[in-house]
Write an enzyme that holds these catalytic residues in place. Sequence first.
Site, PDB file in Angstrom:
ATOM      1  N   ASP A  16       0.861  -1.173   0.000  1.00 35.00           N
ATOM      2  CA  ASP A  16       0.000   0.000   0.000  1.00 35.00           C
ATOM      3  C   ASP A  16       0.904   1.231   0.000  1.00 35.00           C
ATOM      4  O   ASP A  16       2.101   1.137   0.289  1.00 35.00           O
ATOM      5  CB  ASP A  16      -0.888  -0.037   1.254  1.00 35.00           C
ATOM      6  CG  ASP A  16      -1.694   1.223   1.433  1.00 35.00           C
ATOM      7  OD1 ASP A  16      -2.378   1.637   0.481  1.00 35.00           O
ATOM      8  OD2 ASP A  16      -1.633   1.818   2.531  1.00 35.00           O
ATOM      9  N   ASP A  18      -0.241   5.135   0.984  1.00 33.17           N
ATOM     10  CA  ASP A  18      -0.493   6.115   2.043  1.00 33.17           C
ATOM     11  C   ASP A  18      -0.538   5.457   3.415  1.00 33.17           C
ATOM     12  O   ASP A  18      -1.297   4.518   3.655  1.00 33.17           O
ATOM     13  CB  ASP A  18      -1.807   6.854   1.773  1.00 33.17           C
ATOM     14  CG  ASP A  18      -1.724   7.701   0.517  1.00 33.17           C
ATOM     15  OD1 ASP A  18      -0.867   8.584   0.459  1.00 33.17           O
ATOM     16  OD2 ASP A  18      -2.506   7.460  -0.423  1.00 33.17           O
ATOM     17  N   LYS A 143     -10.676  -1.170  -1.969  1.00 31.69           N
ATOM     18  CA  LYS A 143     -10.468  -1.866  -0.712  1.00 31.69           C
ATOM     19  C   LYS A 143     -11.622  -1.472   0.220  1.00 31.69           C
ATOM     20  O   LYS A 143     -12.065  -0.338   0.177  1.00 31.69           O
ATOM     21  CB  LYS A 143      -9.140  -1.436  -0.070  1.00 31.69           C
ATOM     22  CG  LYS A 143      -7.901  -1.720  -0.912  1.00 31.69           C
ATOM     23  CD  LYS A 143      -6.666  -1.072  -0.284  1.00 31.69           C
ATOM     24  CE  LYS A 143      -5.454  -1.206  -1.187  1.00 31.69           C
ATOM     25  NZ  LYS A 143      -4.266  -0.511  -0.646  1.00 31.69           N
TER      26      LYS A 143
END
Length: 221
Positions: A16, A18, A143
Site C-alpha cells: 500500500d 499512504d 479496498k
Amino acid sequence: MTATPTTLTARALLLDMDGTIVNSDAVVERCWRRWAVEHGLDPEEALKVVHGRQGYATMAVLLPDRPMEQNLADNRVMLAEETADTDGVVPVPGAPAFMASLAGLPHALVTSANEPLARARMGAADLPLPTVRVTAERVGASKPDPEGFLKGAAELGFAPADCIVFEDSEAGIQAGLAAGMRVIGIGPRAAAHGPTTHVPDLTHVTVTEERDGTLTLLIAP
C-alpha cells in the site's frame, strides 16, 4: 525479557502507499476535513473511515443515501486537490532504505490513489515508483475488496499465498486477508485490525533474497 524477531518468507511483496510507505496524513486530513464541513459532517468522525478506501467509497459510507454519481464527481475533485497538495508528504520512517532494498525483487504498489496521485506522493517523498502498480483506475472495487491485491499478485506471477501485503488501514488489512495473503500492519492504525504481524514503521523490517528467489523478511519487535 527481550522479544525475539519474527521471520516470514514470501515470493513477492504488495505495498500500500499512504500510511504504509508514504506519510500523507497532513494532506488527507486537510482535504477531508474541508469536504466533511462542506457536507455538514463531523470532521473527526469522517477521518475515522477515510484511510485505505478510494474517495467515492468513503463518501458512500459517510453519505449512504447520496447518489453514487455525486460521490464519483466529488472524488474526481478530491483527487485533483490531493494531487496538487504535497505539503507535509514525507516517507514513513525506514521507507527509503526499505524501498531501496526491493530494487530488482518482485514487488508492486497496490493503492487506492490514482496514477497521478501516486506519482505525486511518491515523488514528494523521494521514493522509487515500483514498475508494477495497481492504482485506482485499474480496479472495479475499492479496498476492502481484495481485487487490487489479487491483480497485483497475478501481474507479478505469484499465487496469493506466496505474497505478503504491507498495509496501515482497516480497509487495506481486510483486503489483504480476504485475498488469502499474510499482512504486515504498519503504524498506529494497523494494530487494532488483525494483521498477521505488526510493526511501528519500516525500520523494523529487513528483506533479503535467498538463492532460490525466496524473500526472507526479518520483523524486529
